[in-house]
Motif scaffolding. Sequence first.
Motif: not given
Length: 184
Positions: A136, A140, A167, A171
């Motif tokens: 992820y 991301t 985002r 993150l």
Amino acid sequence: MHGPASSGWLLVALCAATGAYCLLRMRSRVDEQRHAAGGEALMGFGMAVMAVPATAFTPPAWAWPVQAAVFCAAGLHALWAVRAGACHLHHLMGAGAMVYMAVAMAASSTSTHGHGHGGSGIPLLTGALLLYFVAYVLVTGVRLVPVTAVPGGAPGLGWGDRPELARACRLVMAIGMVAMLLTM
């Protein structure tokens, strides 16, 4: 969490700041962003509480089961929200990881008679969660790079509605989750 106190306090500050920003994002005019920001604020503050170094504070025995229950409820809410879109799967994974870590810390605190927190969970589950969150973070991070910021922001777009900031919050929390899972 095991590990040096200075990195623990940095993680606490980072997660708490992210949670605070997500609370501010809850003022968005976009309904979906408000709901996502609420879940992310809960995650940020929950991670901040969990990351407090054991040398600074040893929570009472009831704290971990309460945290597990809160994130079970958040996970059920995310599971219900998955019907509306797959974007809620990440919230479900995050809530599941928090429940897992809270249960591991509860088991650790009972085995050490309340002297410290942090613990080792099931290595296979810890590894699977690590793989998910590392993937992820990488995906991301790549998605964050090409986002071009419009000077002064897009017309009619509040600072809490900016997709690159949302985002970046996700993150940061995923990186924090990787750090916390590595200490298990």
